[in-house]
Structure formats: structure tokens, C-alpha cells
Design a protein around this motif. Structure first.
Motif, short mmCIF file in Angstrom:
data_model
loop_
_atom_site.label_atom_id
_atom_site.label_comp_id
_atom_site.label_asym_id
_atom_site.label_seq_id
_atom_site.Cartn_x
_atom_site.Cartn_y
_atom_site.Cartn_z
N GLY A 1 0.83 -1.20 0.00
CA GLY A 1 0.00 0.00 0.00
C GLY A 1 0.87 1.26 0.00
O GLY A 1 2.07 1.22 0.26
N ASP A 2 0.24 2.39 -0.28
CA ASP A 2 0.98 3.65 -0.39
C ASP A 2 1.64 4.06 0.93
O ASP A 2 2.62 4.81 0.92
CB ASP A 2 0.05 4.77 -0.86
N GLU A 3 1.10 3.59 2.06
CA GLU A 3 1.71 3.94 3.34
C GLU A 3 3.13 3.39 3.48
O GLU A 3 3.91 3.88 4.28
CB GLU A 3 0.85 3.40 4.50
N ALA A 4 3.46 2.38 2.68
CA ALA A 4 4.76 1.72 2.78
C ALA A 4 5.79 2.29 1.82
O ALA A 4 6.91 1.77 1.74
CB ALA A 4 4.61 0.22 2.54
N ILE A 5 5.47 3.36 1.10
CA ILE A 5 6.43 3.94 0.17
C ILE A 5 7.76 4.30 0.86
O ILE A 5 8.83 4.14 0.26
CB ILE A 5 5.82 5.16 -0.55
N PRO A 6 7.76 4.75 2.13
CA PRO A 6 9.05 5.00 2.80
C PRO A 6 9.94 3.77 2.93
O PRO A 6 11.13 3.91 3.23
CB PRO A 6 8.62 5.51 4.18
#
Length: 547
Positions: A328-333
């Protein structure tokens, strides 16, 4: 590679592929249902539990696997080994569970980790017992060479965990629900596994008394050394998460754990080789077959390099695509830490078969020294880099620690008495990786559609990589078919026939045939290089036409 060992590796790899696929499906669900913060707490708890279980379980599981596999003529040897380690497993499990309960009961957990963790440690206390018997049963079966039973139990474990943990996380039970999944799964596997062991050796051997000749001191010495080795090894896995939890918020820990999860996907083949080699090479060491051990270890090192490198290149090329889709986008970091972890993950993968062969010999002081150097460097670098750079610092420190393992264990192997680089062809494998990386990364960059990239890059990239491996001599033409020959028929029999034919040609003096084959490989490699770039351009063009 010895055919029985190759079959064992194939059995383990086959199961690990299934387990990895199931894990790949469940991990992003848990990440999404728990959220980065709670997932970080869960990752932290698993790291603490894994380190704690070293002292409860590692001496038992490594010992029963090694000594059951040894070729000894003592009367009732198997019964005495199974009974000895079963008594030890029960005693250590009880002590381990009681200590966790006391730590939770008297507030030690709250003071060490903060409010809210006490309930988790009560669950971990129960998990100590169930996990102990789960691991004891599986490793006992492996010691008997029964990977066909021990490895499917891993699938059962994973399926049971997912069946319980994912729904509980979905309905909002949180971390305690995921821990409940581990409890149910480990209990189920322990019951089934011990039932299978009982059919081979009656568990009434728990009360049997071995003779005076039974090597208790040797076993206990191996157990204690094994605990030290596994502790140092597991610190490489978990010290970064434990230290990151102390200096950063749980969300950062969750994202870093996500990066580690993807990096650890590179290890499923090396882990399979390591799993089988400990007990398989114990028999070779007991028969003093040193030359065969060196040949086995060096070929395993070469295959591990090639398989892990192609996966690392593919993962690096697709990191920007895979991480958001997967977690998901929250995991981009997590993308940048993942890229920093990949070089070290390759080095750690190379160290695994070498370490397993050294463990099979039984003298662990050199493997301990080698692992200790890498573990100490890892701790020092994490302590220096995490406070300032957070999860990026943890990734750099851990990657260096992982990579150091390969160098240190090459030194250890020579001290133990074998050469893991005799036929490793490291320079050719490295050249293969560099040559193949160019078109693979170009292909991934050129394809703008993420789903198209995921569909095209892995198979085309693998073909490009194998083509270059054959071209530069990192692989002999017969070796891919030798690997395929351990597959079930009709693949295995046909691959074996092709292998024999190619080996006969390689052993002959027909220079013209060999020159023709090398020319063919060059053309194939060039074609794969160009086709990778062409497909990338084509994919980009198709994407530009899409609405």
C-alpha cells in the motif's frame, strides 16, 4: 551435487515456494489490517521472541537434527537421541514459559517495553511451549531424512496461522489476534509432527536410559556452542528492529520490517540449502569425505549467488512498483531501505550454505568467531547510525553486517577444513549480474504500467540472466538440466537425458562443436539484451496509448 541431497533440497525448496507464496499473500493484509504502528509492535514482539527462543530451542533442534543423521552403530542410537532431546525440550520449554510469566507478572515487561505489552508476553509464554514442540518434531523428522513429512508441516503451520490471524486482524482484535494465530498453528503442527515421530520412534523413549557410552557431554557441548552461534546469527536478524523501536516510532519500525520482509524473500533457496546441508553433510564429515564436501559447498555457493542475484536485480528494478502494490501507499518510505538492504542480503545468502556445512562438521568455534565478528560490527553500526538516520541507518548497518558474513565464513570454512570457493566462479557470477542488470533495469524503467511491468520483467529478466550466465561460463550448459533432473517426471527424466548428452559433448574433444555452442550462446545473450530493451520501449509505447 549428491542426488539424495539434491532431492532433499528440492523438497525443501518446493515447500518454501508454497510458504513464500502464502506469506506473500498474507503479509500485506496484516500490514493493512493492523496499520503501520501495530504492525511495528508485532514485528518487534516477533524479534524479541525469536531472540528469546534461541536459549529455549536452538540447542535442541540443531542437536537432534545433527546427531540423528550421524552414521553410528550404537544399539538403539535413534531412540536414545530422540529421548534425550525430548527430555531437554520439555525442561527448557517449562523454564522459558515460567520466566516470561514472571516477567509480565512483576512489571518487568512494562518497565522495559512500555505500557500495553504485558498481555502480549502472557501469550508469548504459551507460544514458547507450543513452538518448542513444533520445532522439535520438525527437526527430528529432518534428522531422519524425512523432509517429505517435515516440510509439509511448514505449509500446515502457515495455512493455520493465516486462517486464524488474518480474520482476527480484520475484525480489529489487533496484535493479540495475530499471536493467537501463531499459537493455534504451532499447536496443530506439534501434535501432527509428534504423531509422525512416534510412528518412527515410540515417544516412550522419553523414559529410556542410555548406556554409559552415550555421548551426553559431546551433545551438551554442541548444544551450548550451537546456542551461542544461533544467538549471534539471530542478532543479525533482529537487533536492528529492537534498536529502531527504541529510537523511532512504531510506524517507522513497521515500514522497516516491510523492507526486511521483501529483502528476506531472496533467502528461500539459500535457507533450503542450509536446512538440508546441516544433517546431510554430518554424514559426509563422519566418513571423512572432505573433497566431496568442498565440491558440494562450492557448487552450492555458485548456485546461491546466481539465484539470489537475479532475484535481487529484479526486486531492485521493480521496487518502486512492487512496494506500493504489495503493502500500500503507506509503505512507500520502505523503498529506500529495501534498496540499501539488497547488497547485504546477497552476501548473507552466500554465507548460509557455508555455515551449514561448517555446522555439519560439529566444531563450532570457527563459525562462532566468524558470526561474532559480523554480529559485533552490525551492533556497532546500528548503534551509530540509527539515532541519526533512523531506518536508513538501520538498513545500511544491517546490509554491511550481512555482507560481512560471507567474507568471515569463507575464512571459517578453510579453518574447518573445506574450500567453499573451489568452483564458485565468483567473478563470472558477478559479471553475469552486471551484464544482466542493464537490460533488466532498463526494461523495468521503460514500462510505465506497473502491472505490465510485474508481468513482463520477471520472466524476461530471468531469461536474460540465464543467457548471460551460460555465455560467460558462470553456468555450464548441462547444469540447468542437472538441477531440473531432480524434478518429478516427465520433467526429471527428460532433463536427465539432456544433461547426460551435454556432459558427453563437454567431455569430448570436438572443439568445433564447443565453438559453435559458444557462438550460439553469444547470439542468444545479445538477442536477450536487445529484446529486453525492445520490450521496455514497446511497453512504454503501449502505456502511452492507454486512457
Amino acid at each position: 551435487m549428491n542426488r539424495s541431497i539434491a532431492s532433499g533440497v528440492f523438497s525443501v525448496v518446493s515447500v518454501k515456494v508454497v510458504v513464500q507464496l502464502l506469506t506473500a499473500l498474507s503479509t500485506p493484509l496484516l500490514y493493512r489490517f493492523l496499520g503501520p504502528s501495530s504492525y511495528g509492535d508485532y514485528a518487534f514482539l516477533l524479534s524479541v521472541f525469536a531472540i528469546y527462543m534461541i536459549f529455549v530451542s536452538s540447542g535442541v533442534t540443531d542437536g537432534v537434527r545433527k546427531f540423528l543423521a550421524e552414521d553410528r552403530n550404537d544399539a538403539n542410537w535413534s531412540e536414545h537421541v530422540v529421548g534425550f532431546y525430548l527430555r531437554l525440550a520439555i525442561g527448557l520449554a517449562v523454564v522459558g514459559a515460567v520466566l516470561l510469566i514472571l516477567a509480565a507478572r512483576f512489571g518487568i515487561v512494562d518497565r522495559a517495553f512500555g505500557d500495553g505489552f504485558t498481555i502480549y508476553f502472557y501469550a508469548l509464554a504459551v507460544l514458547v511451549v507450543t513452538a518448542q514442540f513444533r520445532d522439535y518434531a520438525r527437526k527430528t523428522l529432518m534428522g531422519f531424512g524425512l523432509e517429505r513429512y517435515s516440510e509439509p508441516l511448514k505449509i500446515l503451520d502457515t495455512v493455520a496461522f493465516i486462517t486464524v490471524a488474518v480474520p482476527l486482524a480484520f475484525v480489529g482484535v489487533g496484535v493479540i489476534g495475530v499471536l493467537a494465530g501463531h499459537l493455534v498453528a504451532s499447536l496443530l503442527v506439534a501434535v501432527v509432527g509428534l504423531t509422525i515421530v512416534h510412528r518412527r520412534v515410540p515417544l516412550s523413549c522419553l523414559t529410556s536410559t542410555p548406556t554409559e557410552r552415550f555421548p551426553r557431554k559431546q551433545m551438551l557441548s554442541f548444544n551450548s556452542m550451537s546456542i551461542v552461534l544461533v544467538f549471534l546469527l539471530m542478532s543479525l536478524y533482529h537487533i536492528d528492529i529492537v534498536m529502531l523501536q527504541r529510537f523511532r516510532e512504531s510506524a517507522a519500525v513497521g515500514n522497516y520490517r516491510a523492507a526486511l520482509t521483501l529483502a528476506e524473500f531472496l533467502w528461500f533457496v539459500p535457507l533450503a540449502i542450509q536446512t538440508v546441508f546441516v544433517h546431510s553433510t554430518s554424514e559426509l564429515w563422519s566418513q571423512h569425505r572432505h573433497r566431496e564436501i568442498s565440491e558440494l559447498a562450492s557448487r552450492a555457493t555458485r548456485y546461491t549467488f546466481l539465484l539470489t542475484a537475479v532475484m535481487a536485480v529484479g526486486l531492485a528494478a521493480l521496487a518502486d512498483v512492487a512496494v506500493p502494490i504489495y503493502f500500500g501507499d503507506e509503505a512507500i518510505p520502505a523503498i529506500e531501505p529495501l534498496l540499501l538492504l539488497l547488497p547485504g542480503a546477497l552476501g548473507f545468502a552466500l554465507a548460509r550454505p557455508i555455515l551449514a556445512v561448517s555446522q555439519g562438521e560439529g566444531t563450532l568455534r570457527y563459525p562462532i568467531a566468524a558470526t561474532g565478528v559480523a554480529a559485533l560490527l552490525n551492533v556497532v553500526l546500528n548503534a551509530a547510525l540509527i539515532p541519526r538516520y533512523g531506518m536508513h541507518g538501520a538498513a545500511i548497518a544491517t546490509s554491511i553486517g550481512y555482507g560481512t558474513m560471507f567474507v568471515c565464513h569463507c575464512w571459517s570454512a578453510r579453518r574447518v577444513g573445506f574450500d567453499p570457493l573451489a568452483d564458485a566462479r565468483l567473478s563470472r557470477a558477478a559479471l553475469t549480474t552486471v551484464l544482466a542488470a542493464v537490460p533488466i533495469i532498463a526494461l523495468a524503467t521503460a514500462i510505465a504500467n506497473p502491472w505490465l511491468a510485474l508481468a513482463v520483467v520477471p520472466p524476461v529478466g530471468f531469461g536474460i540472466f540465464v543467457g548471460f550466465a551460460l555465455l560467460v561460463g558462470a553456468l555450464d550448459p548441462s547444469e540447468p538440466f542437472e538441477i531440473l533432473s531432480v524434478f518429478p517426471d516427465p520433467i526429471g527424466s527428460r532433463a536427465a537425458a539432456i544433461q547426460v548428452s551435454l556432459e558427453n559433448n563437454e567431455g569430448g574433444e570436438d572443439g568445433e562443436t564447443r565453438s559453435w555452442f559458444q557462438s550460439l550462446l553469444f547470439v542468444a545473450g545479445l538477442s536477450l539484451f536487445v529484446s529486453g530493451l525492445a520490450l521496455g520501449i514497446l511497453g512504454s509505447g503501449v502505456q502511452s496509448l492507454l486512457p
